[in-house]
Write a protein that holds these residues in place. Sequence first.
Motif, PDB file in Angstrom:
ATOM      1  N   TRP A 230      -4.540   4.152  16.380  1.00  0.00           N
ATOM      2  CA  TRP A 230      -3.609   4.266  17.499  1.00  0.00           C
ATOM      3  C   TRP A 230      -2.195   4.018  17.029  1.00  0.00           C
ATOM      4  CZ3 TRP A 230      -1.324  -0.523  19.003  1.00  0.00           C
ATOM      5  CH2 TRP A 230      -1.930  -1.654  18.450  1.00  0.00           C
ATOM      6  N   VAL A 231      -1.240   4.439  17.860  1.00  0.00           N
ATOM      7  CA  VAL A 231       0.176   4.305  17.543  1.00  0.00           C
ATOM      8  C   VAL A 231       0.862   3.513  18.642  1.00  0.00           C
ATOM      9  CG1 VAL A 231       2.335   5.531  17.097  1.00  0.00           C
ATOM     10  CG2 VAL A 231       0.178   6.508  16.324  1.00  0.00           C
ATOM     11  N   SER A 232       1.750   2.594  18.244  1.00  0.00           N
ATOM     12  CA  SER A 232       2.508   1.808  19.216  1.00  0.00           C
ATOM     13  C   SER A 232       3.904   1.570  18.672  1.00  0.00           C
ATOM     14  CB  SER A 232       1.811   0.472  19.481  1.00  0.00           C
ATOM     15  OG  SER A 232       2.606  -0.352  20.321  1.00  0.00           O
ATOM     16  N   GLY A 233       4.902   2.170  19.311  1.00  0.00           N
ATOM     17  CA  GLY A 233       6.284   1.969  18.876  1.00  0.00           C
ATOM     18  C   GLY A 233       6.507   2.456  17.458  1.00  0.00           C
ATOM     19  N   THR A 234       6.871   1.538  16.577  1.00  0.00           N
ATOM     20  CA  THR A 234       7.142   1.904  15.185  1.00  0.00           C
ATOM     21  C   THR A 234       6.010   1.483  14.257  1.00  0.00           C
ATOM     22  OG1 THR A 234       8.342  -0.169  14.873  1.00  0.00           O
ATOM     23  CG2 THR A 234       9.642   1.749  15.513  1.00  0.00           C
ATOM     24  N   THR A 235       4.826   1.317  14.814  1.00  0.00           N
ATOM     25  CA  THR A 235       3.659   0.934  14.013  1.00  0.00           C
ATOM     26  C   THR A 235       2.470   1.814  14.360  1.00  0.00           C
ATOM     27  OG1 THR A 235       4.400  -1.366  13.948  1.00  0.00           O
ATOM     28  CG2 THR A 235       2.116  -0.936  13.348  1.00  0.00           C
ATOM     29  N   GLU A 236       1.804   2.287  13.322  1.00  0.00           N
ATOM     30  CA  GLU A 236       0.578   3.054  13.498  1.00  0.00           C
ATOM     31  C   GLU A 236      -0.567   2.258  12.879  1.00  0.00           C
ATOM     32  OE1 GLU A 236      -1.302   7.457  12.354  1.00  0.00           O
ATOM     33  OE2 GLU A 236       0.831   7.035  12.119  1.00  0.00           O
ATOM     34  N   HIS A 237      -1.731   2.304  13.509  1.00  0.00           N
ATOM     35  CA  HIS A 237      -2.894   1.575  13.013  1.00  0.00           C
ATOM     36  C   HIS A 237      -3.977   2.580  12.640  1.00  0.00           C
ATOM     37  CE1 HIS A 237      -1.527  -2.475  14.395  1.00  0.00           C
ATOM     38  NE2 HIS A 237      -0.789  -1.709  15.174  1.00  0.00           N
ATOM     39  N   MET A 238      -4.443   2.502  11.407  1.00  0.00           N
ATOM     40  CA  MET A 238      -5.487   3.404  10.962  1.00  0.00           C
ATOM     41  C   MET A 238      -6.307   2.745   9.857  1.00  0.00           C
ATOM     42  SD  MET A 238      -3.143   6.187   8.885  1.00  0.00           S
ATOM     43  CE  MET A 238      -4.558   7.210   8.506  1.00  0.00           C
ATOM     44  N   ASN A 239      -7.471   3.311   9.607  1.00  0.00           N
ATOM     45  CA  ASN A 239      -8.368   2.765   8.604  1.00  0.00           C
ATOM     46  C   ASN A 239      -7.895   3.169   7.214  1.00  0.00           C
ATOM     47  OD1 ASN A 239     -10.547   2.015   6.988  1.00  0.00           O
ATOM     48  ND2 ASN A 239     -12.029   2.411   8.624  1.00  0.00           N
ATOM     49  N   LEU A 240      -7.565   2.172   6.368  1.00  0.00           N
ATOM     50  CA  LEU A 240      -7.050   2.434   5.026  1.00  0.00           C
ATOM     51  C   LEU A 240      -8.020   1.964   3.938  1.00  0.00           C
ATOM     52  CD1 LEU A 240      -3.341   1.253   5.558  1.00  0.00           C
ATOM     53  CD2 LEU A 240      -4.219   3.603   5.614  1.00  0.00           C
ATOM     54  N   GLU A 241      -9.281   1.746   4.297  1.00  0.00           N
ATOM     55  CA  GLU A 241     -10.217   1.156   3.343  1.00  0.00           C
ATOM     56  C   GLU A 241     -10.508   2.073   2.151  1.00  0.00           C
ATOM     57  OE1 GLU A 241     -14.361   2.380   5.689  1.00  0.00           O
ATOM     58  OE2 GLU A 241     -13.789   0.284   5.443  1.00  0.00           O
ATOM     59  N   ASP A 242     -10.247   3.375   2.273  1.00  0.00           N
ATOM     60  CA  ASP A 242     -10.463   4.281   1.140  1.00  0.00           C
ATOM     61  C   ASP A 242      -9.479   4.020  -0.006  1.00  0.00           C
ATOM     62  OD1 ASP A 242     -12.538   5.507   2.432  1.00  0.00           O
ATOM     63  OD2 ASP A 242     -11.363   7.206   3.155  1.00  0.00           O
ATOM     64  N   LEU A 243      -8.453   3.213   0.260  1.00  0.00           N
ATOM     65  CA  LEU A 243      -7.472   2.894  -0.773  1.00  0.00           C
ATOM     66  C   LEU A 243      -7.762   1.546  -1.444  1.00  0.00           C
ATOM     67  CD1 LEU A 243      -4.202   3.992   1.099  1.00  0.00           C
ATOM     68  CD2 LEU A 243      -5.554   5.305  -0.542  1.00  0.00           C
ATOM     69  N   ASN A 244      -8.836   0.900  -1.080  1.00  0.00           N
ATOM     70  CA  ASN A 244      -9.186  -0.391  -1.665  1.00  0.00           C
ATOM     71  C   ASN A 244      -9.486  -0.254  -3.167  1.00  0.00           C
ATOM     72  OD1 ASN A 244      -8.896  -1.425   0.859  1.00  0.00           O
ATOM     73  ND2 ASN A 244     -11.075  -1.751   1.229  1.00  0.00           N
ATOM     74  N   ILE A 245      -9.110  -1.259  -3.923  1.00  0.00           N
ATOM     75  CA  ILE A 245      -9.320  -1.264  -5.367  1.00  0.00           C
ATOM     76  C   ILE A 245     -10.079  -2.538  -5.757  1.00  0.00           C
ATOM     77  CG2 ILE A 245      -8.238  -1.255  -7.640  1.00  0.00           C
ATOM     78  CD1 ILE A 245      -5.809   0.080  -6.337  1.00  0.00           C
ATOM     79  N   THR A 246     -11.173  -2.380  -6.472  1.00  0.00           N
ATOM     80  CA  THR A 246     -11.948  -3.534  -6.935  1.00  0.00           C
ATOM     81  C   THR A 246     -11.569  -3.827  -8.382  1.00  0.00           C
ATOM     82  OG1 THR A 246     -13.804  -2.974  -5.476  1.00  0.00           O
ATOM     83  CG2 THR A 246     -14.249  -4.463  -7.328  1.00  0.00           C
ATOM     84  N   ILE A 247     -11.083  -5.033  -8.618  1.00  0.00           N
ATOM     85  CA  ILE A 247     -10.698  -5.467  -9.961  1.00  0.00           C
ATOM     86  C   ILE A 247     -11.840  -6.298 -10.538  1.00  0.00           C
ATOM     87  CG2 ILE A 247      -8.970  -6.632 -11.364  1.00  0.00           C
ATOM     88  CD1 ILE A 247      -7.912  -4.229  -9.782  1.00  0.00           C
ATOM     89  N   LYS A 248     -12.339  -5.888 -11.691  1.00  0.00           N
ATOM     90  CA  LYS A 248     -13.483  -6.574 -12.298  1.00  0.00           C
ATOM     91  C   LYS A 248     -13.077  -7.336 -13.546  1.00  0.00           C
ATOM     92  CE  LYS A 248     -16.734  -3.098 -10.584  1.00  0.00           C
ATOM     93  NZ  LYS A 248     -17.779  -2.099 -10.938  1.00  0.00           N
TER      94      LYS A 248
END
Length: 248
Positions: A230-248
Amino acid sequence: MFTIKMKKTSILSILLFTCSLTAATGALASDASRAPQADTIAVYSDHDRVLQSVRVSSVEAGDTVTVYDAEEEGRVLGTSLVPAGELSVDVEVSEPSRTALNVYVSVTQPGKAESARTDKETVAAFAPAMEAVEINSSNAHAGDSVKVTLDLAEDQAVSSVTLLYAVESKSGRLTEQQVVLVKNDETGTYEGLFAVDSLTRTGEWHVQQISFQSERGERFVISDTHGEEWVSGTTEHMNLEDLNITIK
């Protein structure tokens, strides 16, 4: 023949009365408040120019700022008193969901008449449309660099893009790292590197937000959420989990 003689005192009274009128006229002119300059007015709206608030700077404590929907008469959209110690004030719009192409702002200083209204155009909020964003690897080790690439739907005068990553320790403490994306003039995309070194905390790094800065200084943020977008004012909310990085 009749001769009319006027006493010196009468002539003096007329002169004094004339001077008083002139002084009064000047006083009335000087009693008008100073109108705000257009560059001191900032209008905040969403992407459809639905008004949210109006900020006016270069005012003084005790001044009353009024926002109208017309150059003359019209409706009052909001009014606010400049608090003590402040040189600017935010005027909340009293009519929710009101769309406007222009607003008209006046200032009333203590003991003075209201100023003329200053016209200010309402500009749609800065909201870049993100077409795609991806990473070239979701796993990394010390010495690796994960490339982040972002593509906007069109050229939207974006001056900078920054991703904020964070990882949570077992105790719940967050460690953050920023990835600044720079525009590649050849491809038109924004690119940056998440550099991993020996001090980088292991675990899964989540994108907290992607922030955009416009050439006019406006800021728009896409925040991570696992629910509905959803979008509200100057902020948008969306799922960004595809950009997660696992450091081993």
